[in-house]
Write a protein that holds these residues in place. Structure first.
Motif, mmCIF file in Angstrom:
data_model
loop_
_atom_site.group_PDB
_atom_site.id
_atom_site.type_symbol
_atom_site.label_atom_id
_atom_site.label_comp_id
_atom_site.label_asym_id
_atom_site.label_seq_id
_atom_site.Cartn_x
_atom_site.Cartn_y
_atom_site.Cartn_z
ATOM 1 N N PRO A 28 0.806 -1.222 0.000
ATOM 2 C CA PRO A 28 0.000 0.000 0.000
ATOM 3 C C PRO A 28 0.836 1.269 0.000
ATOM 4 O O PRO A 28 0.320 2.347 -0.306
ATOM 5 N N ARG A 29 2.114 1.167 0.322
ATOM 6 C CA ARG A 29 2.997 2.334 0.255
ATOM 7 C C ARG A 29 3.409 2.642 -1.179
ATOM 8 O O ARG A 29 3.996 3.690 -1.447
ATOM 9 N N GLY A 30 3.096 1.733 -2.105
ATOM 10 C CA GLY A 30 3.486 1.915 -3.497
ATOM 11 C C GLY A 30 4.544 0.908 -3.911
ATOM 12 O O GLY A 30 5.229 0.302 -3.074
ATOM 13 N N ALA A 31 4.703 0.738 -5.205
ATOM 14 C CA ALA A 31 5.693 -0.210 -5.730
ATOM 15 C C ALA A 31 7.093 0.172 -5.247
ATOM 16 O O ALA A 31 7.490 1.337 -5.325
ATOM 17 N N ILE A 32 7.826 -0.804 -4.770
ATOM 18 C CA ILE A 32 9.157 -0.534 -4.241
ATOM 19 C C ILE A 32 10.053 0.054 -5.323
ATOM 20 O O ILE A 32 10.940 0.882 -5.048
ATOM 21 N N GLU A 33 9.837 -0.348 -6.578
ATOM 22 C CA GLU A 33 10.644 0.182 -7.677
ATOM 23 C C GLU A 33 10.488 1.696 -7.796
ATOM 24 O O GLU A 33 11.469 2.435 -7.958
#
Length: 487
Positions: free
Chosen positions: A164-169
């Motif tokens: 949920p924090r966003g794609a790690i990439e």
């Protein structure tokens, strides 16, 4: 010959034009003034009669048709229904058709912002207060990257639920950008990807605690941010602005007399006045945040577009920045329709933001996040920024030249060091006159940004989405409008 049905909204109940017209028609039907089968004016003629936007009339007609009060007939028009929704109902059942007692009321500001968003959504030329030019988007590059990313994610089974924090990439790509270009010392664990800066602001309003104090905002400010904090239960206090931006002396006075949970600022290019907050005020603000223990919500909405010198580092990169919540957006880089932004804060704040996201969105747009990461890693984003920054600088200079050519010394402004808008002093022309009918798609009166100010004295002119010919045409139209103002 049939008499035309006359409408007036002067005594109608409701906080917005939409609600006033909705209630007026409903009450007219209930009272019998608008009897069954009565033909209503067309949306165009009624909008002209009331002096409101035609889209508002269309929306009200559609809503009342869904509810059963009106019916439309092909090539004939809109009529009052013969069978009304409240007929043949018991009194106890009539209460069921009204949702008013089952929902919380929104603020007047929220209703106004919503109505404006609905009206603007169907316009080819939306209200421009400094939006980017969508015609400059590298469409072919985006399309190729979307296709490649979709294929790759599908092959590697990465289109399911994610962080949920966003794609790690993307978080890693943003971290590299913030570290190398904005001097911010942060890790990917201190970054949360959001759908534009407004979502980041809303999350901040949800995470901070209104029991700990008020939110301080600049006296002329970004109203959707004010609405977000008010909707979360915060009292909003306004701090004065001067030629250097946020007035630190007045802020000290507010802090000494009120409990404050946070200060919301737009230091890079103050919204709407475009002033860049100087370094000594930035440092003073951060010192006060440590002394009084309040959060600083930094809305860095157009950092990429600074033209004349190297931009001042953001608050989040300076000493004593532990309490800063930094909010940025990629929407200005490409277009508002590309809903991607980021929040940078300590890990506890980011965890709370992710918990809120789980409740309302679960996660962001996985494909778009990977596309942007791909473009950032390949250097395409930086190349695009460098290209459009030069074009926007040329448009800024052209707008300044045209204001001076067309208006002469009747107006004044300070050439902004960055951003996509110019703050123009029109007080010599407005002279306290009535500008209620001021209508220019590329300009917004200062009274819109400051609800306590009654007399218009400035306009915010957005040049970013206009080419040079369009800039000249728009400024010419502003001149004709202001020349006709009656004191």
């Amino acid at each position: 010959m049939l008499w035309d049905t006359q409408f007036t909204l002067e005594d109608a109940s409701g906080k917005t034009l939409h609600l006033k017209l909705l209630n007026y028609i409903t009450q007219g039907i209930q009272s019998g003034r608008l009897n069954a089968g009565r033909k209503l004016p067309g949306s165009r003629s009624l909008a002209k009669q009331l002096g409101i936007n035609r889209k508002t009339v269309q929306q009200v007609y559609e809503e009342l048709e869904v509810q059963g009060w009106l019916e439309s007939k092909l090539r004939q028009g809109t009529f009052v229904s013969h069978v009304l929704p409240e007929h043949h109902l018991l009194e106890s059942d009539k209460k069921l058709i009204s949702p008013l007692k089952t929902t919380k009321s929104s603020s007047k500001l929220t209703e106004t912002l919503y109505e404006n968003a609905i009206v603007l959504s169907d316009y080819l030329s939306i209200k421009n207060d400094g939006i980017p030019d969508a015609r400059l988007i590298p469409y072919e590059l985006l399309a190729r990257t979307y296709r490649r990313v979709c294929i790759s994610l599908s092959r590697h089974s990465k289109l399911g639920y994610g962080d949920p924090r966003g794609a790690i990439e993307l978080r890693c790509s943003v971290q590299k950008m913030l570290t190398s270009e904005r001097f911010m010392n942060c890790s990917e664990q201190e970054i949360c990807i959001v759908r534009g800066s407004q979502m980041g602001i809303y999350l901040a309003s949800r995470i901070l605690n209104p029991q700990e104090g008020a939110i301080v905002m600049e006296e002329s400010c970004y109203l959707p941010a004010q609405a977000a904090f008010e909707a979360s239960g915060f009292k909003v206090l306004k701090c004065q602005l001067d030629e250097q931006g946020l007035n630190i002396t007045h802020l000290r006075h507010i802090l000494s007399n009120n409990d404050v949970a946070g200060v919301f600022v737009t230091p890079h290019h103050q919204y709407p006045t475009t002033v860049c907050l100087p370094m000594h005020r930035r440092l003073a603000l951060l010192e006060l945040s440590k002394l009084y223990n309040f959060a600083v919500i930094e809305d860095d909405y157009d950092h990429e577009f600074h033209y004349d010198t190297n931009p001042i580092p953001p608050l989040a990169s300076l000493h004593n920045s532990e309490n800063v919540v930094h909010i940025g957006s990629m929407s200005k880089v490409f277009a508002p329709g590309l809903r991607l932004g980021y929040v940078v804060a300590d890990q506890h704040f980011i965890k709370r933001a992710a918990q809120e996201i789980v409740l309302i969105d679960r996660q962001g747009n996985t494909i778009t996040e990977h596309v942007l990461s791909d473009l950032m890693e390949s250097g395409e984003v930086k190349r695009h920024i460098r290209k459009v920054r030069q074009q926007y600088k040329e448009r800024r200079n052209h707008a300044a030249k045209e204001f001076q050519r067309i208006f002469g010394d009747q107006i004044s402004f300070i050439l902004p060091t960055g951003g996509l808008a110019i703050w123009v002093d029109i007080s010599k022309l407005s002279k306290g006159g009535n500008l209620a009918n001021f209508d220019n798609d590329d300009s917004t009166l200062n009274v819109f940004f400051n609800k306590t100010q009654k007399e218009p004295s400035h306009i915010r002119f957005g040049f970013g989405s206009l080419n040079e010919y369009e800039i000249t045409q728009s400024i010419d139209k502003i001149f004709q409008t202001l020349s006709d103002v009656e004191p």
